[in-house]
Design an enzyme around this catalytic site. Structure first.
Site, PDB file in Angstrom:
ATOM      1  N   LYS A  81     -51.989  41.216  27.762  1.00 48.17           N
ATOM      2  CA  LYS A  81     -51.915  40.654  26.408  1.00 48.17           C
ATOM      3  C   LYS A  81     -52.929  41.389  25.541  1.00 48.17           C
ATOM      4  CE  LYS A  81     -52.259  35.968  24.331  1.00 48.17           C
ATOM      5  NZ  LYS A  81     -52.593  34.552  24.644  1.00 48.17           N
ATOM      6  N   SER A 156     -48.782  31.471  23.087  1.00 47.70           N
ATOM      7  CA  SER A 156     -49.007  32.695  22.349  1.00 47.70           C
ATOM      8  C   SER A 156     -48.800  33.961  23.186  1.00 47.70           C
ATOM      9  CB  SER A 156     -50.432  32.686  21.793  1.00 47.70           C
ATOM     10  OG  SER A 156     -51.370  32.721  22.851  1.00 47.70           O
ATOM     11  N   SER A 180     -50.505  28.485  26.364  1.00 50.34           N
ATOM     12  CA  SER A 180     -50.002  29.826  26.036  1.00 50.34           C
ATOM     13  C   SER A 180     -49.554  30.691  27.191  1.00 50.34           C
ATOM     14  CB  SER A 180     -51.063  30.599  25.266  1.00 50.34           C
ATOM     15  OG  SER A 180     -50.963  30.264  23.927  1.00 50.34           O
TER      16      SER A 180
HETATM   17  N1  GLN Z   1     -49.920  26.679  20.894  1.00 53.30           N
HETATM   18  C1  GLN Z   1     -51.298  26.334  21.057  1.00 53.30           C
HETATM   19  C2  GLN Z   1     -52.076  26.756  19.829  1.00 53.30           C
HETATM   20  O1  GLN Z   1     -51.483  27.211  18.937  1.00 53.30           O
HETATM   21  C3  GLN Z   1     -51.847  26.968  22.288  1.00 53.30           C
HETATM   22  C4  GLN Z   1     -52.155  28.393  22.121  1.00 53.30           C
HETATM   23  C5  GLN Z   1     -52.849  28.969  23.308  1.00 53.30           C
HETATM   24  O2  GLN Z   1     -52.818  28.408  24.406  1.00 53.30           O
HETATM   25  N2  GLN Z   1     -53.508  30.085  23.065  1.00 53.30           N
HETATM   26  O3  GLN Z   1     -53.239  26.630  19.737  1.00 53.30           O
END
Ligand code: GLN
Length: 499
Positions: A81, A156, A180
């Site tokens: 990532k 994400s 995420s």
């Molecule tokens: N969807 C969650 C957020 O927007 C989790 C994102 C993540 O785990 N980085 O914060």
């Protein structure tokens, strides 16, 4: 196995072909690079393809293999990532504010993967600063879901998931702050693991919410996940939250035996709002585990309804502090005209560099921490976080692991939730509690909806009991075939557009 479709490989099958010298890492890597060239125009899973580095890594791996060496990831193509610092390789975290930023050092995970002899083929797309559930918040355009190009891959770490699902690599790393890794794993038909907080070093991982962020892998099988976790887990003195504790042999823990294991079924995770296909697939997966000898126990996690609110207070508060460092002085973008004051420069840089969701989070977090509101919001959220953690501690007195859906729905359409941040936040309803409690959570494919889209089963374990979650997931995969399904080939491309 067939090199023209690299999705026919897993790490385990590639491992034995490499070790038997039936396949070279260079051949495997070239197959993945070809796949990248053909799929990327439609998919956009990667922000950077590190072709020269990949071929050099593969040649080095082949030399080691030629000397009779082996290792879990030696010669295996992987993707990181774009939140992991990689020395000399552009690392943007999906943000304009880090456009062109080349870190002077490697993150611990990148370093461990390199030392293990894996092959870095690219850096994956993500929601800007890992804030999102769909990848649509990337400043560089959305990644699409290989199962249906009109749908999101989840976020994400959506690029990391889509890259594996499309056959661009055999494993990838993501980060999970509120879901995420698990959400994109579930949307893309993969296995994804969020390890215990402190299990994997966060050194060199661009910070979003430091008390929640954790690094973890994606792959097709639980067996492969165990192999990657064994490489990336372990103490790192450069991350004070990484725990000095031995790393078990995760692969040896995959005995296939779940007899007598108590699986907790949280009633709050099977409530209204969950799609019928998701509920059906999750329940039948749990029944299968029962038929393998596990014992089912109904449990309660009574503070679940507060998880989203608590998470979005804690995460935004920490983000507002972490993101203060992007000031136009030290890295990335700077916007200023002559005669501007320092404050003007900060303002213009941050206004141009951050996207709308990141700005929303900074505003929310700054508000929640501000004098007069801190007690009512941030400190209250910390108290509720303790209650959520206690729910799990109490539940684990009655069961060894918890099984639940990963997400309330399958992958949604691009654009469907972008204008409604609250609807987007609700995708994390079954994942955020695990981060608030610091626990490991595994997502694995357990079915498909009527449109053929993958459904994810989540297995939550006590802190540092990753091997138990992995054992359950692996036992499930030994008896089922959901992990063998692959999306249709990405074809019909006309000059980079989906025909
Ligand atoms: N969807 C969650 C957020 O927007 C989790 C994102 C993540 O785990 N980085 O914060």
């Amino acid at each position: 196995m067939n090199l023209s479709d690299p999705r026919s490989f897993t790490i385990a099958t590639a491992r034995s072909a490499l070790d038997r010298r039936e396949l070279s890492s260079t051949e495997l890597t070239r197959a993945m690079l070809d796949r990248i060239a053909c799929a990327e125009p439609a998919l956009h899973a990667l922000l950077e393809v590190t072709e020269a580095r990949a071929l050099a890594d593969a040649a080095a791996a082949d030399a080691r293999l030629g000397r009779g060496e082996t290792g879990p990831l030696l010669g295996i193509p992987v993707v990181l990532k774009d939140i992991f610092a990689t020395r000399g390789i552009v690392t943007t975290c999906g943000s304009r504010i880090l456009e062109g930023f080349r870190p002077p050092y490697d993150s611990d995970a990148a370093e461990r993967l390199a030392r293990a002899g894996s092959v870095l083929v690219g850096k994956a797309n993500l929601d800007e600063f890992a804030m999102g559930s769909s990848n649509e918040n990337s400043a560089y355009g959305s990644t699409r879901n290989p199962w249906d190009l009109e749908r999101v891959p989840g976020g994400s770490s959506g690029g990391s998931a889509a890259a594996v699902a499309a056959g661009e690599c055999l494993a990838s790393l993501g980060t999970d702050t509120g879901g995420s890794i698990r959400l994109p794993a579930s949307f893309c038909g993969l296995v994804g693991l969020k390890p215990t907080y402190g299990r994997v070093s966060r050194y060199g991982v661009i910070a979003y919410a430091s008390s929640l962020d954790q690094v973890g892998p994606f792959a097709w099988t639980v067996e492969d996940i165990a192999a990657v976790l064994g490489v990336i887990a372990g103490h790192d003195p450069r991350d004070s939250t990484s725990v000095p504790r031995g790393v078990p042999d995760y692969t040896a823990a995959l005995t296939g035996d779940v007899r007598g294991l108590r699986i907790g079924i949280p009633r709050e995770y099977f409530a209204d709002g969950i799609a019928p296909d998701v509920e059906g697939a999750t329940r039948s997966a749990i029944r299968l585990l029962e038929s393998q000898g596990a014992q089912l126990v109904e449990i309660g996690l009574p503070h679940t309804e507060y998880a989203i609110a608590t998470y979005y207070l804690v995460a935004t508060a920490e983000a507002s502090s972490n993101l203060a460092r992007y000031d136009g002085v030290r890295f990335g973008l700077r916007r200023a005209s002559s005669g501007d004051s320092l404050i003007d420069m900060y303002r213009q840089t941050r206004d141009a560099g951050f996207g709308p969701e990141v700005k929303r989070r900074i505003l929310l977090g700054t508000y929640a921490l501000s004098a007069g509101y801190c007690d009512a919001y941030y400190l209250k959220a910390l108290q509720v976080r303790t209650l959520i953690r206690r729910d799990f501690l109490q539940a684990f007195e009655q069961c060894d692991v918890i099984a639940a859906p990963t997400a309330p729905t399958t992958a949604f359409r691009l654009g469907e939730k972008v204008s409604d941040p609250l609807a987007m936040y609700l995708s994390d309803i079954f994942t955020t509690s695990v981060n608030l409690a610091g626990l490991p959570g595994l997502s694995l494919p357990c079915g498909a909806d009527t449109a053929g889209l993958p459904i994810g089963l989540q297995i939550i374990a006590p802190a540092f009991a990753e091997e138990v979650a992995l054992r359950v997931g692996d036992a499930y995969q030994r008896a089922t075939e959901w992990h063998l399904r692959r999306p249709a080939e990405i074809t019909g491309l006309v000059s980079g557009k989906v025909a």
